[in-house]
Design an enzyme around this catalytic site. Sequence first.
Site, mmCIF file in Angstrom:
data_model
loop_
_atom_site.group_PDB
_atom_site.id
_atom_site.type_symbol
_atom_site.label_atom_id
_atom_site.label_comp_id
_atom_site.label_asym_id
_atom_site.label_seq_id
_atom_site.Cartn_x
_atom_site.Cartn_y
_atom_site.Cartn_z
ATOM 1 N N TYR A 100 1.020 -1.099 0.121
ATOM 2 C CA TYR A 100 -0.379 -0.078 -0.425
ATOM 3 C C TYR A 100 1.017 0.996 -0.099
ATOM 4 O O TYR A 100 1.647 1.341 0.370
ATOM 5 C CB TYR A 100 -1.102 0.189 1.435
ATOM 6 C CG TYR A 100 -1.893 1.348 2.144
ATOM 7 C CD1 TYR A 100 -2.816 1.548 1.446
ATOM 8 C CD2 TYR A 100 -0.879 2.467 1.723
ATOM 9 C CE1 TYR A 100 -3.430 2.829 1.128
ATOM 10 C CE2 TYR A 100 -1.765 3.698 2.333
ATOM 11 C CZ TYR A 100 -3.072 4.045 2.183
ATOM 12 O OH TYR A 100 -3.661 4.798 1.821
ATOM 13 N N GLU A 183 -3.193 7.761 -4.221
ATOM 14 C CA GLU A 183 -2.743 6.563 -3.595
ATOM 15 C C GLU A 183 -2.993 5.292 -4.148
ATOM 16 O O GLU A 183 -3.645 4.826 -5.476
ATOM 17 C CB GLU A 183 -4.426 6.133 -2.538
ATOM 18 C CG GLU A 183 -4.015 4.696 -1.642
ATOM 19 C CD GLU A 183 -5.878 4.954 -1.144
ATOM 20 O OE1 GLU A 183 -5.348 5.192 0.313
ATOM 21 O OE2 GLU A 183 -6.997 4.093 -1.455
#
Length: 361
Positions: A100, A183
């Site tokens: 992530y 993101e």
Amino acid sequence: MKFLEHEAKSVFAEHGIPIPGGFLIRSADELSGYLEKLPPEFVLKAQVDVGGRGKAGGILITDRQNGVATARSLFGKTIKGVPVREILAEERLPIIHEYYASIAVDRSTKEALILFTEEGGVDIEKLARERPFAIRRASVPLLMTEIPPFMLRDLLRGAPNEAGRILQCLYTVFCRKDAILAEINPLVTTSSGIFAADAKLIVDDNALKRQGISQNRDLTERERAAERHGFSYVELDGNIGVIGNGAGLTMATLDLIDFFNGKAANFLDVGGGADQERVMHAVRLVAGVPSVRVIIVNLLGGITRCDEVARGIIDAKISQEVIVRLAGTNEEEGRCLLMEKGYRMLDSMEEAVRAAVEAVR
Ligand code: GDP
Ligand code: MN
């Protein structure tokens, strides 16, 4: 403004971040034309502006034989209430590991906050609650043109070297696009390299003009109506309709609903000085949401007069119960009007919210 996955991926790709090969389709038939260009197995990803599509059934793995039928079924669905109008058909990645990576504006320090974790793919909020130490952070002053290498080394301990280059690219996107969030979740490794399997990009609304972006968000019919009336209106997924005046009071009402374990269906702030007609429109608008079973009106009379509010509520003539808490200018008159018609009036916010939560139980 929130970009859809495929839009965010194009921006990421322009800035050197590898993305899986794929095509955007607007109908199942359109997929037939791409079948030969896609690998035998591929993924269909609903392009809807909600998180957690995977768990909500918005991401399906399929193949050349079943692709068109699978796409047809996905086009018929709504994912968390949003109808699927576009699908990204993408090669299926042979994932080795999911990471992530994100960059967001840190409002307290006015810097770029970089988050990285080796436990990607999952819900980051959940990870932050349960295993906060698994998330590494670094703050970069926004005047820097790149992430200082020493910070990268710290963030990426143990991760593949390529992740560093990807984070630098993501930082460039973040700065150039005036983003408040960029993101990649998951950032995946495969035998043929590293890829952004998902992409999220939110551009600061204050920068849209500078970015040359015209806001083309699909508003629902109700959101458009709210905009015409000048209400601040947000749809949520509960069953208690909420009308307040002032963002603070309306938010406080939402907080209390949550405190009493209820679920708000919306947030509607009628604004200052709402008259009879505005209140009527507000009540009708909220009552028109199919999931709304009870409405709480929590208004503080200042310039707004409680008798006008009461008349507006009565004029709306809706089928759901309206629970009212009114205080301030012309309170007595407003109360009398509503009592006569049999409305439930409560003295405090707490009581009113509790009554609304109990009404839907
Ligand atoms: P989100 O649920 O809206 O965040 O959508 P994502 O694009 O992040 O997909 C959710 C999950 O689906 C990922 O964490 C992966 O595990 C899986 N997934 C998505 N794309 C692929 C792919 O190309 N190959 C494989 N094997 N899994 C994928
Ligand atoms: Mn994701």
